[in-house]
Design a protein around this motif. Structure first.
Motif, PDB file in Angstrom:
ATOM      1  N   GLY A  34      40.496  43.378  24.963  1.00  0.00           N
ATOM      2  CA  GLY A  34      41.295  44.504  25.439  1.00  0.00           C
ATOM      3  C   GLY A  34      42.657  44.152  25.913  1.00  0.00           C
ATOM      4  O   GLY A  34      42.894  43.164  26.031  1.00  0.00           O
ATOM      5  N   PRO A  35      43.236  45.036  26.467  1.00  0.00           N
ATOM      6  CA  PRO A  35      44.628  44.897  27.075  1.00  0.00           C
ATOM      7  C   PRO A  35      44.626  44.055  28.433  1.00  0.00           C
ATOM      8  O   PRO A  35      43.823  44.235  29.229  1.00  0.00           O
ATOM      9  CB  PRO A  35      45.307  46.124  27.089  1.00  0.00           C
ATOM     10  N   VAL A  36      45.631  43.206  28.347  1.00  0.00           N
ATOM     11  CA  VAL A  36      45.498  42.359  29.768  1.00  0.00           C
ATOM     12  C   VAL A  36      46.784  42.152  30.656  1.00  0.00           C
ATOM     13  O   VAL A  36      47.880  42.626  29.775  1.00  0.00           O
ATOM     14  CB  VAL A  36      44.915  40.877  29.197  1.00  0.00           C
ATOM     15  N   HIS A  37      46.986  41.867  31.538  1.00  0.00           N
ATOM     16  CA  HIS A  37      48.177  41.424  32.269  1.00  0.00           C
ATOM     17  C   HIS A  37      48.445  39.892  32.154  1.00  0.00           C
ATOM     18  O   HIS A  37      47.305  39.208  32.379  1.00  0.00           O
ATOM     19  CB  HIS A  37      48.193  42.015  33.445  1.00  0.00           C
ATOM     20  N   VAL A  38      49.312  39.341  31.803  1.00  0.00           N
ATOM     21  CA  VAL A  38      49.518  37.817  31.552  1.00  0.00           C
ATOM     22  C   VAL A  38      50.546  37.431  32.779  1.00  0.00           C
ATOM     23  O   VAL A  38      51.664  37.925  32.814  1.00  0.00           O
ATOM     24  CB  VAL A  38      50.163  37.480  30.288  1.00  0.00           C
TER      25      VAL A  38
END
Length: 485
Positions: A65-69
């Motif tokens: 799923g979408p993540v913050h990097v």
């Protein structure tokens, strides 16, 4: 929306290793990172040998799923192969080395000659073996993991072979990420900095983590940055890509990539083309050279051609990144190829020389980027701005309603940062940037700046006459918008 919610964002202050860290408007920062990478800390100063820390928050799609990097690149200065370093290599830590070191410190000439003689031979051997290249402070370090167990954040740490760059990266699911995760990553980054310096190296320093670097002095054209530009998200994103290509020449060289060196910006007057050029120069860390029409066009036969040749001759010798701005480009080369009168022939000659000089500059000096701006792109010969000369062409339109609200927000926030203090409030609590965006239909950024200038002047004159003036209200701004039409 009240003024406090958009002009005076909340901040959180904490301390780590003696340094004070202020995080400003983190919720907005994390939301913005979903769309475009947000760069932090790049203009901060660091203890030697650390030269720069690039901390970026961005969005990505992982299989889960979408993540913050969260990414941090810590660049450190390599240690030169100096006499002192050679002595350290020769002396080592054995008893004889310690004894010789003490004798050298006491000024014993015999011990000094012995060690330096061995050092000279060692340096020659290092050069012959190719080992004399400077090594950074992280040389020889193994990849590892830094973690903050309290918030469940883990950052992988890797190092360049020469030890001059350390890279940290951490990922968090987008739905779970919050201010605590950014705070944890910042502390892990500072921990890595300390490992490359000294335990007390950060003591007494202050770092501001903010999406927008708000100066404590009034913003001028000379100091504007891309973070301060409001209402042009797509344009700013494209300019950031150009800036990144200039700030990372090693990546360009590794891939044999040629970064864009010609940029044409076009659009109606007052939309900020010149300001954007200056902001791009500041983002790159480049010198700014503005070429005005009178510097080129000359009434004497052959004078204009000589002037344009001299400008590019100088540009080929620049040894630092430099942005050359040809403002009102159409006034220099407009209608090239049209007409047979003397004026048209002169313009044709200037345009022809510009083409050749632009080709030569791109080949001769990769440190220079040429920016041309115009309000009338149809007046510029297409052969002048073809790909290869001007690789990037950006339309800078009049701002729409949302963009105008953003311009008001950023300009007001900048004024607050520069002028307000504990005893003085510049703006009241009833400001609504969305309503200002609606009321200012058809206005440009220059118009909005003039609205604020008029209200500021009226308040200053009121205080000069009566000794007192209340903060600027929403109604006063709406009245100024109406009066400017």
């Amino acid at each position: 929306m009240s003024e406090a919610s958009f002009a005076r964002p909340r901040s959180e202050i904490f301390e780590y290793a003696g340094a004070t860290i202020e995080m400003v408007d983190v919720t907005t920062l994390l939301a913005a990172a979903r769309v475009n990478p947000v760069e932090l800390l790049r203009r901060a100063t660091w203890p030697a040998p650390v030269q720069r820390v690039d901390l970026t928050v961005s969005g990505a799609d992982d299989p889960a799923g979408p993540v913050h990097v969260f990414t941090a690149l810590i660049s450190a200065r390599a240690e030169p192969m100096s006499t002192e370093r050679i002595r350290k290599l020769v002396l080592g830590q054995d008893p004889l080395g310690v004894l010789l070191a003490k004798r050298i410190a006491a000024g014993d000439p015999v011990a000094t000659r012995i060690v330096d003689g061995v050092g000279t031979a060692a340096a020659a051997a290092y050069r012959k073996l190719g080992l004399d290249r400077p090594a950074g402070p992280a040389a020889g370090r193994e990849p590892g993991v830094l973690a903050d167990a309290a918030v469940g954040l883990q950052a992988t740490v890797t190092y360049e072979e020469d030890g001059t760059v350390a890279r940290l990266e951490a990922r968090m699911p987008r739905d779970e990420v919050g201010p605590d995760h950014l705070r944890a990553f910042i502390t892990l980054t500072l921990q890595a900095v300390i490992e490359l310096t000294e335990p007390d190296a950060l003591r007494g320093r202050r770092y501001v983590i903010s999406r927008e670097a708000l100066p404590k002095v009034p913003v001028t054209t000379q100091t504007v940055t891309l973070d301060m530009v409001g209402g042009l998200a797509d344009v700013v994103a494209e300019l950031r890509q150009i800036a990144i290509s200039f700030r990372h020449p090693e990546a360009m060289a590794r891939w044999g990539a040629r970064r864009p060196q010609g940029l044409l910006m076009y659009g109606p007057p007052g939309t900020g083309k010149t300001m954007l050029s200056r902001a791009l120069a500041n983002e790159i860390g480049a010198d700014f050279r503005e070429i005005r029409t009178p510097e080129i066009l000359d009434k004497w036969l052959g004078g204009s051609e000589r002037n344009i040749k001299q400008i590019f001759r100088d540009a080929r010798r620049y040894r630092v990144p430099t942005l050359m701005l040809f403002d009102e480009f159409d006034s220099i080369v407009s209608y090239a190829g049209a007409g047979g009168d003397a004026a048209s022939q002169a313009l044709n000659a200037v345009a022809g020389i510009f083409k050749q000089e632009m080709n030569d500059l791109i080949e001769a000096n990769p440190n220079v980027i040429v920016v041309a701006t115009t309000n009338f792109p149809h007046r510029v010969d297409e052969s002048l701005i073809r790909s290869g000369r001007f690789d990037v062409k950006i339309s800078v339109p009049k701002p729409d309603e949302v963009s105008r609200a953003e311009i008001f927000r950023k300009m007001i926030r900048g004024l607050i940062a520069a002028h307000e203090n504990p005893g003085f409030r510049m703006f009241a609590d009833d400001l609504d940037p969305a309503a200002l965006g609606v009321a200012s239909t058809g206005m440009t950024g220059a118009d909005i700046k003039e609205v604020l200038r008029r209200v500021q002047l009226a308040k200053a004159m009121q205080e000069a006459r009566t000794g007192k003036a209340e903060p600027i209200t929403q109604q006063e701004l709406l009245d100024a918008v109406r009066n400017l039409r």
